[in-house]
Design an enzyme around this catalytic site. Structure first.
Site, mmCIF file in Angstrom:
data_model
loop_
_atom_site.group_PDB
_atom_site.id
_atom_site.type_symbol
_atom_site.label_atom_id
_atom_site.label_comp_id
_atom_site.label_asym_id
_atom_site.label_seq_id
_atom_site.Cartn_x
_atom_site.Cartn_y
_atom_site.Cartn_z
ATOM 1 N N GLU A 1 -7.117 3.729 -5.791
ATOM 2 C CA GLU A 1 -8.390 4.062 -5.171
ATOM 3 C C GLU A 1 -8.589 5.574 -5.240
ATOM 4 O O GLU A 1 -7.759 6.341 -4.748
ATOM 5 C CB GLU A 1 -8.411 3.570 -3.724
ATOM 6 C CG GLU A 1 -8.234 2.060 -3.615
ATOM 7 C CD GLU A 1 -8.308 1.543 -2.192
ATOM 8 O OE1 GLU A 1 -8.176 2.363 -1.257
ATOM 9 O OE2 GLU A 1 -8.496 0.330 -2.014
ATOM 10 N N CYS B 1 -13.856 9.771 7.149
ATOM 11 C CA CYS B 1 -12.512 9.391 6.721
ATOM 12 C C CYS B 1 -11.618 9.158 7.936
ATOM 13 O O CYS B 1 -11.660 9.916 8.914
ATOM 14 C CB CYS B 1 -11.910 10.466 5.830
ATOM 15 S SG CYS B 1 -10.311 10.021 5.131
ATOM 16 N N ASP B 2 -10.787 8.096 7.853
ATOM 17 C CA ASP B 2 -9.932 7.740 8.986
ATOM 18 C C ASP B 2 -8.464 8.093 8.742
ATOM 19 O O ASP B 2 -7.580 7.550 9.399
ATOM 20 C CB ASP B 2 -10.059 6.243 9.305
ATOM 21 C CG ASP B 2 -9.740 5.352 8.102
ATOM 22 O OD1 ASP B 2 -9.337 5.887 7.050
ATOM 23 O OD2 ASP B 2 -9.895 4.121 8.221
ATOM 24 N N THR B 3 -8.194 8.997 7.794
ATOM 25 C CA THR B 3 -6.816 9.331 7.445
ATOM 26 C C THR B 3 -6.547 10.821 7.619
ATOM 27 O O THR B 3 -7.351 11.660 7.199
ATOM 28 C CB THR B 3 -6.516 8.941 5.979
ATOM 29 O OG1 THR B 3 -6.757 7.547 5.808
ATOM 30 C CG2 THR B 3 -5.070 9.244 5.625
ATOM 31 N N CYS C 1 -5.943 15.615 -0.038
ATOM 32 C CA CYS C 1 -7.231 15.264 -0.629
ATOM 33 C C CYS C 1 -8.008 16.540 -0.910
ATOM 34 O O CYS C 1 -7.862 17.551 -0.209
ATOM 35 C CB CYS C 1 -8.027 14.355 0.315
ATOM 36 S SG CYS C 1 -9.533 13.675 -0.442
ATOM 37 N N HIS D 1 -10.267 -6.214 7.042
ATOM 38 C CA HIS D 1 -9.092 -5.931 7.862
ATOM 39 C C HIS D 1 -9.501 -5.427 9.243
ATOM 40 O O HIS D 1 -8.782 -5.622 10.226
ATOM 41 C CB HIS D 1 -8.181 -4.915 7.165
ATOM 42 C CG HIS D 1 -8.870 -3.671 6.720
ATOM 43 N ND1 HIS D 1 -9.837 -3.670 5.752
ATOM 44 C CD2 HIS D 1 -8.733 -2.385 7.104
ATOM 45 C CE1 HIS D 1 -10.269 -2.435 5.549
ATOM 46 N NE2 HIS D 1 -9.619 -1.634 6.375
ATOM 47 N N CYS E 1 -14.356 14.313 3.972
ATOM 48 C CA CYS E 1 -15.436 13.407 4.356
ATOM 49 C C CYS E 1 -15.385 13.143 5.860
ATOM 50 O O CYS E 1 -14.321 12.794 6.391
ATOM 51 C CB CYS E 1 -15.312 12.090 3.596
ATOM 52 S SG CYS E 1 -15.361 12.292 1.797
ATOM 53 N N PHE F 1 0.841 -1.197 0.000
ATOM 54 C CA PHE F 1 0.000 0.000 0.000
ATOM 55 C C PHE F 1 0.876 1.246 0.000
ATOM 56 O O PHE F 1 1.755 1.392 0.854
ATOM 57 C CB PHE F 1 -0.919 0.018 1.224
ATOM 58 C CG PHE F 1 -2.035 -0.986 1.149
ATOM 59 C CD1 PHE F 1 -3.317 -0.602 0.787
ATOM 60 C CD2 PHE F 1 -1.798 -2.325 1.443
ATOM 61 C CE1 PHE F 1 -4.340 -1.534 0.713
ATOM 62 C CE2 PHE F 1 -2.813 -3.264 1.372
ATOM 63 C CZ PHE F 1 -4.087 -2.872 1.009
#
Length: 215
Positions: free
Chosen positions: A92, A36-38, A29, A187, A33, A23
């Site tokens: 993605e 979003c977890d980032t 970005c 995951h 959102c 990855f």
């Protein structure tokens, strides 16, 4: 390129669920959102060569480029370099900005009707979030975007009771609209420690998941 992280794991979502993959998560970005977890703001600037030095440390040649929004940074020359090293390049994207045409597999996860694609390899939509347009968006996408695979992924709100309710609605929607398939964040379901165990021991992923469910 501004890189958030590079890591090795199993793809937990969509068409390639269960596939060992490297990855490459890019920073930055163009959307905000709420689910979003980032963290998209920090990261390390790396040259293409520096990135390659990290990628080749892992045995898989399935590369998932995610973010953030990768289309803001990706260039055709970098994809060519990845192909020279034998990588299958899955990206993605939220679909608001075009990707290089030499990407192997586009996983588009739209957050609105305003996307630049009418054809992708995989359409993966977060289901149950107020930020993602509801059933009207799903109806629009299923008609306006041609894809090899259509997936709905229940939104992880962090609230178990709400998540169960969203999952139930998602399943019923798919039963009523069978063009869509269910994508679960495996995951998260089986836990990161089990993923590490799979990678270290080579045990069959199906056996491990069954063991986890039974126990």
């Amino acid at each position: 390129m501004k890189v958030k992280e590079i890591f090795y794991s199993l793809q937990g979502e969509g068409r390639f669920t269960g596939t060992a993959a490297v990855f490459l998560r890019l920073s930055g970005c163009n959307l905000k959102c709420p689910f979003c977890d980032t963290d998209h703001f920090d990261g390390t600037f790396m040259s293409h060569e520096d990135i390659m030095d990290e990628l080749v440390k892992y045995p898989s040649r399935h590369l998932v480029i995610t973010g953030g929004e990768p289309s803001l940074q990706l260039e055709p020359g970098f994809i060519d370099m990845l192909h020279e090293y034998g990588y299958f390049v899955q990206v993605e994207t939220n679909g608001t900005h075009p990707l290089p045409q030499n990407v192997d597999w586009i996983t588009c996860s739209p957050k609105s009707k305003n996307i630049v694609y009418d054809r992708v390899n995989e359409l993966k939509v977060v289901f149950g979030s107020d930020a993602v347009g509801g059933n009207s968006l799903l109806e629009h996408l299923s008609i306006s975007v041609e894809a090899e695979e259509y997936y709905l992924q229940p939104c992880d709100t962090g609230d178990k009771a709400v998540n169960v309710e969203i999952l139930g609605r998602c399943v019923e929607y798919i039963k009523d609209n069978p063009v869509w398939r269910l994508s679960l964040q495996t995951h998260k379901l089986i836990g990161y420690t089990l993923i590490l165990l799979i990678l270290e021991t080579g045990i069959d992923v199906t056996i491990l998941i069954c063991f986890f469910i039974v126990s």
